[in-house]
Design a protein around this motif. Structure first.
Motif, PDB file in Angstrom:
ATOM      1  N   THR A  71     -35.662   5.760  28.534  1.00  0.00           N
ATOM      2  CA  THR A  71     -35.426   6.741  27.479  1.00  0.00           C
ATOM      3  C   THR A  71     -34.868   8.040  28.059  1.00  0.00           C
ATOM      4  O   THR A  71     -33.913   8.613  27.516  1.00  0.00           O
ATOM      5  CB  THR A  71     -36.730   7.026  26.718  1.00  0.00           C
ATOM      6  N   ALA A  72     -35.440   8.491  29.173  1.00  0.00           N
ATOM      7  CA  ALA A  72     -34.959   9.720  29.805  1.00  0.00           C
ATOM      8  C   ALA A  72     -33.510   9.560  30.258  1.00  0.00           C
ATOM      9  O   ALA A  72     -32.692  10.467  30.083  1.00  0.00           O
ATOM     10  CB  ALA A  72     -35.851  10.075  30.988  1.00  0.00           C
ATOM     11  N   ALA A  73     -33.174   8.416  30.827  1.00  0.00           N
ATOM     12  CA  ALA A  73     -31.806   8.173  31.283  1.00  0.00           C
ATOM     13  C   ALA A  73     -30.833   8.185  30.102  1.00  0.00           C
ATOM     14  O   ALA A  73     -29.747   8.762  30.191  1.00  0.00           O
ATOM     15  CB  ALA A  73     -31.733   6.839  32.016  1.00  0.00           C
ATOM     16  N   ILE A  74     -31.234   7.577  28.990  1.00  0.00           N
ATOM     17  CA  ILE A  74     -30.374   7.552  27.799  1.00  0.00           C
ATOM     18  C   ILE A  74     -30.157   8.973  27.280  1.00  0.00           C
ATOM     19  O   ILE A  74     -29.032   9.358  26.937  1.00  0.00           O
ATOM     20  CB  ILE A  74     -30.987   6.643  26.710  1.00  0.00           C
ATOM     21  N   VAL A  75     -31.234   9.768  27.238  1.00  0.00           N
ATOM     22  CA  VAL A  75     -31.118  11.151  26.759  1.00  0.00           C
ATOM     23  C   VAL A  75     -30.167  11.948  27.646  1.00  0.00           C
ATOM     24  O   VAL A  75     -29.333  12.709  27.152  1.00  0.00           O
ATOM     25  CB  VAL A  75     -32.517  11.814  26.702  1.00  0.00           C
ATOM     26  N   VAL A  76     -30.265  11.775  28.956  1.00  0.00           N
ATOM     27  CA  VAL A  76     -29.391  12.494  29.882  1.00  0.00           C
ATOM     28  C   VAL A  76     -27.932  12.086  29.670  1.00  0.00           C
ATOM     29  O   VAL A  76     -27.039  12.943  29.601  1.00  0.00           O
ATOM     30  CB  VAL A  76     -29.828  12.247  31.344  1.00  0.00           C
ATOM     31  N   VAL A  77     -27.674  10.792  29.565  1.00  0.00           N
ATOM     32  CA  VAL A  77     -26.293  10.303  29.375  1.00  0.00           C
ATOM     33  C   VAL A  77     -25.727  10.826  28.060  1.00  0.00           C
ATOM     34  O   VAL A  77     -24.582  11.287  28.012  1.00  0.00           O
ATOM     35  CB  VAL A  77     -26.253   8.759  29.437  1.00  0.00           C
ATOM     36  N   VAL A  78     -26.510  10.766  26.987  1.00  0.00           N
ATOM     37  CA  VAL A  78     -26.040  11.265  25.687  1.00  0.00           C
ATOM     38  C   VAL A  78     -25.785  12.773  25.766  1.00  0.00           C
ATOM     39  O   VAL A  78     -24.785  13.266  25.242  1.00  0.00           O
ATOM     40  CB  VAL A  78     -27.063  10.917  24.575  1.00  0.00           C
ATOM     41  N   GLY A  79     -26.671  13.490  26.445  1.00  0.00           N
ATOM     42  CA  GLY A  79     -26.493  14.939  26.597  1.00  0.00           C
ATOM     43  C   GLY A  79     -25.213  15.275  27.334  1.00  0.00           C
ATOM     44  O   GLY A  79     -24.473  16.190  26.943  1.00  0.00           O
ATOM     45  N   ILE A  80     -24.939  14.546  28.401  1.00  0.00           N
ATOM     46  CA  ILE A  80     -23.694  14.774  29.159  1.00  0.00           C
ATOM     47  C   ILE A  80     -22.476  14.455  28.297  1.00  0.00           C
ATOM     48  O   ILE A  80     -21.485  15.206  28.282  1.00  0.00           O
ATOM     49  CB  ILE A  80     -23.697  13.940  30.456  1.00  0.00           C
ATOM     50  N   ALA A  81     -22.530  13.355  27.570  1.00  0.00           N
ATOM     51  CA  ALA A  81     -21.406  12.966  26.711  1.00  0.00           C
ATOM     52  C   ALA A  81     -21.160  14.011  25.635  1.00  0.00           C
ATOM     53  O   ALA A  81     -20.010  14.433  25.408  1.00  0.00           O
ATOM     54  CB  ALA A  81     -21.671  11.597  26.091  1.00  0.00           C
ATOM     55  N   VAL A  82     -22.209  14.456  24.964  1.00  0.00           N
ATOM     56  CA  VAL A  82     -22.058  15.459  23.907  1.00  0.00           C
ATOM     57  C   VAL A  82     -21.544  16.766  24.501  1.00  0.00           C
ATOM     58  O   VAL A  82     -20.654  17.403  23.922  1.00  0.00           O
ATOM     59  CB  VAL A  82     -23.403  15.654  23.160  1.00  0.00           C
ATOM     60  N   GLY A  83     -22.082  17.174  25.633  1.00  0.00           N
ATOM     61  CA  GLY A  83     -21.620  18.399  26.274  1.00  0.00           C
ATOM     62  C   GLY A  83     -20.144  18.326  26.643  1.00  0.00           C
ATOM     63  O   GLY A  83     -19.403  19.288  26.468  1.00  0.00           O
ATOM     64  N   SER A  84     -19.719  17.183  27.144  1.00  0.00           N
ATOM     65  CA  SER A  84     -18.311  17.006  27.509  1.00  0.00           C
ATOM     66  C   SER A  84     -17.414  17.096  26.277  1.00  0.00           C
ATOM     67  O   SER A  84     -16.362  17.736  26.313  1.00  0.00           O
ATOM     68  CB  SER A  84     -18.104  15.647  28.179  1.00  0.00           C
ATOM     69  N   VAL A  85     -17.811  16.460  25.191  1.00  0.00           N
ATOM     70  CA  VAL A  85     -17.012  16.503  23.966  1.00  0.00           C
ATOM     71  C   VAL A  85     -16.919  17.929  23.442  1.00  0.00           C
ATOM     72  O   VAL A  85     -15.834  18.387  23.048  1.00  0.00           O
ATOM     73  CB  VAL A  85     -17.620  15.557  22.897  1.00  0.00           C
ATOM     74  N   ILE A  86     -18.026  18.652  23.462  1.00  0.00           N
ATOM     75  CA  ILE A  86     -18.013  20.046  22.976  1.00  0.00           C
ATOM     76  C   ILE A  86     -17.077  20.902  23.846  1.00  0.00           C
ATOM     77  O   ILE A  86     -16.318  21.716  23.320  1.00  0.00           O
ATOM     78  CB  ILE A  86     -19.446  20.610  22.955  1.00  0.00           C
ATOM     79  N   LEU A  87     -17.146  20.709  25.153  1.00  0.00           N
ATOM     80  CA  LEU A  87     -16.273  21.488  26.040  1.00  0.00           C
ATOM     81  C   LEU A  87     -14.794  21.117  25.823  1.00  0.00           C
ATOM     82  O   LEU A  87     -13.928  21.991  25.862  1.00  0.00           O
ATOM     83  CB  LEU A  87     -16.649  21.249  27.502  1.00  0.00           C
ATOM     84  N   LEU A  88     -14.507  19.842  25.606  1.00  0.00           N
ATOM     85  CA  LEU A  88     -13.116  19.433  25.383  1.00  0.00           C
ATOM     86  C   LEU A  88     -12.578  19.956  24.057  1.00  0.00           C
ATOM     87  O   LEU A  88     -11.371  20.278  23.966  1.00  0.00           O
ATOM     88  CB  LEU A  88     -13.022  17.888  25.402  1.00  0.00           C
ATOM     89  N   LEU A  89     -13.424  20.048  23.054  1.00  0.00           N
ATOM     90  CA  LEU A  89     -12.962  20.499  21.748  1.00  0.00           C
ATOM     91  C   LEU A  89     -12.862  22.026  21.661  1.00  0.00           C
ATOM     92  O   LEU A  89     -12.148  22.540  20.791  1.00  0.00           O
ATOM     93  CB  LEU A  89     -13.910  19.997  20.644  1.00  0.00           C
ATOM     94  N   SER A  90     -13.522  22.745  22.520  1.00  0.00           N
ATOM     95  CA  SER A  90     -13.507  24.213  22.417  1.00  0.00           C
ATOM     96  C   SER A  90     -12.275  24.803  23.093  1.00  0.00           C
ATOM     97  O   SER A  90     -11.623  24.202  23.894  1.00  0.00           O
ATOM     98  CB  SER A  90     -14.761  24.804  23.039  1.00  0.00           C
TER      99      SER A  90
END
Length: 52
Positions: free
Chosen positions: A33-52
């Motif tokens: 569960t922790a690994a999934i949360v970290v991967v999702v967090g990185i993915a969401v952070g990357s998308v937010i940075l790319l869109l900004s």
């Protein structure tokens, strides 16, 4: 060391090993569960940075 103490230690060791064995599935689920949360967090952070 008397035989009674040895038996008590052996019983304690067996009980400790059994408890560790019983806890492993829970620990594994927590780590997955922790690994999934970290991967999702990185993915969401990357998308937010790319869109900004």
């Amino acid at each position: 060391m008397s035989e009674g103490e040895g038996t008590t230690f052996m019983q304690w060791r067996e009980r400790a090993q059994t408890e560790v064995r019983d806890d492993r599935p829970k620990m594994r689920a927590v780590m997955i569960t922790a690994a999934i949360v970290v991967v999702v967090g990185i993915a969401v952070g990357s998308v937010i940075l790319l869109l900004s």
